[in-house]
Design a protein around this motif. Sequence first.
Motif, PDB file in Angstrom:
ATOM      1  N   THR B  26     -38.486 -51.298  14.986  1.00 25.38           N
ATOM      2  CA  THR B  26     -38.005 -50.397  16.027  1.00 25.38           C
ATOM      3  C   THR B  26     -36.969 -49.424  15.477  1.00 25.38           C
ATOM      4  O   THR B  26     -36.851 -48.293  15.922  1.00 25.38           O
ATOM      5  CB  THR B  26     -37.476 -51.192  17.235  1.00 25.38           C
ATOM      6  N   TYR B  27     -36.221 -49.869  14.430  1.00 22.92           N
ATOM      7  CA  TYR B  27     -35.252 -48.979  13.801  1.00 22.92           C
ATOM      8  C   TYR B  27     -35.967 -47.843  13.075  1.00 22.92           C
ATOM      9  O   TYR B  27     -35.541 -46.681  13.128  1.00 22.92           O
ATOM     10  CB  TYR B  27     -34.393 -49.778  12.814  1.00 22.92           C
ATOM     11  N   LEU B  29     -39.257 -46.810  13.561  1.00 23.50           N
ATOM     12  CA  LEU B  29     -40.246 -46.049  14.311  1.00 23.50           C
ATOM     13  C   LEU B  29     -39.654 -45.172  15.410  1.00 23.50           C
ATOM     14  O   LEU B  29     -40.219 -44.143  15.760  1.00 23.50           O
ATOM     15  CB  LEU B  29     -41.280 -47.004  14.922  1.00 23.50           C
ATOM     16  N   GLY B  30     -38.531 -45.611  15.979  1.00 25.74           N
ATOM     17  CA  GLY B  30     -37.993 -44.878  17.114  1.00 25.74           C
ATOM     18  C   GLY B  30     -37.347 -43.564  16.705  1.00 25.74           C
ATOM     19  O   GLY B  30     -36.817 -43.453  15.615  1.00 25.74           O
ATOM     20  N   PRO B  31     -37.398 -42.571  17.571  1.00 22.16           N
ATOM     21  CA  PRO B  31     -36.693 -41.313  17.289  1.00 22.16           C
ATOM     22  C   PRO B  31     -35.193 -41.488  17.516  1.00 22.16           C
ATOM     23  O   PRO B  31     -34.771 -42.473  18.115  1.00 22.16           O
ATOM     24  CB  PRO B  31     -37.286 -40.358  18.323  1.00 22.16           C
ATOM     25  N   ARG B  32     -34.382 -40.566  17.011  1.00 19.86           N
ATOM     26  CA  ARG B  32     -32.942 -40.626  17.267  1.00 19.86           C
ATOM     27  C   ARG B  32     -32.461 -39.249  17.679  1.00 19.86           C
ATOM     28  O   ARG B  32     -32.438 -38.322  16.868  1.00 19.86           O
ATOM     29  CB  ARG B  32     -32.204 -41.114  16.021  1.00 19.86           C
ATOM     30  N   ARG B  33     -32.159 -39.115  18.950  1.00 20.39           N
ATOM     31  CA  ARG B  33     -31.657 -37.837  19.461  1.00 20.39           C
ATOM     32  C   ARG B  33     -30.416 -38.115  20.300  1.00 20.39           C
ATOM     33  O   ARG B  33     -30.475 -38.098  21.527  1.00 20.39           O
ATOM     34  CB  ARG B  33     -32.734 -37.165  20.308  1.00 20.39           C
ATOM     35  N   PRO B  34     -29.273 -38.417  19.658  1.00 16.07           N
ATOM     36  CA  PRO B  34     -28.082 -38.788  20.430  1.00 16.07           C
ATOM     37  C   PRO B  34     -27.470 -37.590  21.149  1.00 16.07           C
ATOM     38  O   PRO B  34     -27.708 -36.438  20.779  1.00 16.07           O
ATOM     39  CB  PRO B  34     -27.126 -39.332  19.357  1.00 16.07           C
ATOM     40  N   LYS B  38     -25.816 -39.097  26.937  1.00 16.56           N
ATOM     41  CA  LYS B  38     -26.728 -40.231  26.729  1.00 16.56           C
ATOM     42  C   LYS B  38     -25.983 -41.458  26.228  1.00 16.56           C
ATOM     43  O   LYS B  38     -26.299 -42.578  26.581  1.00 16.56           O
ATOM     44  CB  LYS B  38     -27.802 -39.816  25.710  1.00 16.56           C
TER      45      LYS B  38
END
Lengths: 349, 121
Positions: B26-27, B29-34, B38
Amino acid sequence: MFGMDWIDLGILLTKVMLVIAVNFLILMIMELAERRVSAFMQDRVGPNRVGPFGLLQPVADGIKFLFKEEITPSQVERTLYWLAPALVLVPALLTFSVIPFGMSFSAFGREITLQIADLQVGLLFIFALVSLAVYGTVLGGWAANSKYPLLGGLRASSQMISYELSIGMSIIGVLMLVGSLRLSEVVAYQTGSLFTILPRWNIFTQPLGFLIFLIASFAETNRLPFDLPETEPELVGGYHTEYSSMKFAMFFMGEYIALITTSALLTTLFLGGWDVPWVDEAALGSWGVLLSLAAFAVKTGFFLFLFLWVRWTLPRFRFDQLMHLGWKVLLPLAIVNILATGLFLYLAP
Amino acid sequence: MPLEIIPILALLLVVLGVVGAIYLLTYLLGPRRPGDVKLSPYESGKEPIGDARIRFPIRFYLIAMLFVLFDIELVFFYPWAVVYRKLLSAGSFILIEMVIFIALLLIGYVYAWKRGALQWD
């Protein structure tokens, strides 16, 4: 290595893989069943689009969870926030190790028990792990450093430790009858019949203990009617409000696996485990082994369905009612059960 | 090291592997848009007021203390229950002993009840 050769090691690893795989499989079935059964009970259809009858829905959910963004809010205590979901999932998966799920048989020139480890202190081991699961929930709520999770975590801690007392006391009666903490001996004790018409299951000799254990296990697994730590209408999501992506899903996986283990434990302690009444499984050879596995699956499946059934039938308790029930009703009843069992064994050995 | 613990250690290793894999996948594959909003604590869509290190009712502490007391007493039941049938053949001593123990436990229980430690409203 540790007195084991390659065949022992192979058998052990096969059993370990099997237990984990089956646990995850039932987890997926439960995830779907929860939604389909609730839909059925509320006269809806439920998810039926992914795969035949919606059977692939859990797979789709899993993939979706994996590809979701992991949001770690800025106010959290990072280490504990990351650790909490694992603290829920790992003990839940370990608990199954001491539960016998079928009759032992011989193959490759040795005795194979359908149980990962037949610990002498099996039941104590289970309760030790069940206590550990509280940490994941409480730390998850506390580490999120947000108000709803904090309240959820607080409630979870109070609820789980309160009902742990009742659950621990309710099995003392069973222990007095069996005289061992070893779960294979608990199953062995329950073979045979009682007054010739009933199987000698502990549910008939310990009805009060069974009832207390059943009610308390609803509270221990945070299921409705006792899901106060995560009440959606008042606490949004409770202790996992600030979690997202797979970390959020891990809380649910831990909860469902705890549910599977609890059902298996109820079966082992009170419904005779893998025993089929009035059938001598050992005389049937390999069919007996299959029969014992099927019996265990059916009994455990019944309890799993019961958990779903109750969830979609009963309304939620209030928190004061929950504490009242745990401390002022179930605890005294459990003590009465211990005294009654002791007196009965004294008068009619 | 007792031999019967080894299978459990093997299970623990595999379980840790599975959980680790879930974390890692999950680390990766997931996107990161902080974003500021949010990453702020959730309070039903309002601006968060203060942090969550607040005082909470003393009842939670009371329940925790009572739990520790009762759980320690519960521990004494286990060995007693396991040997109960065996020692019953030697007479009623083991029963009387436990009746006295439970009576003592009940005195504490009734005291806690009467002082309102179990009261929630």
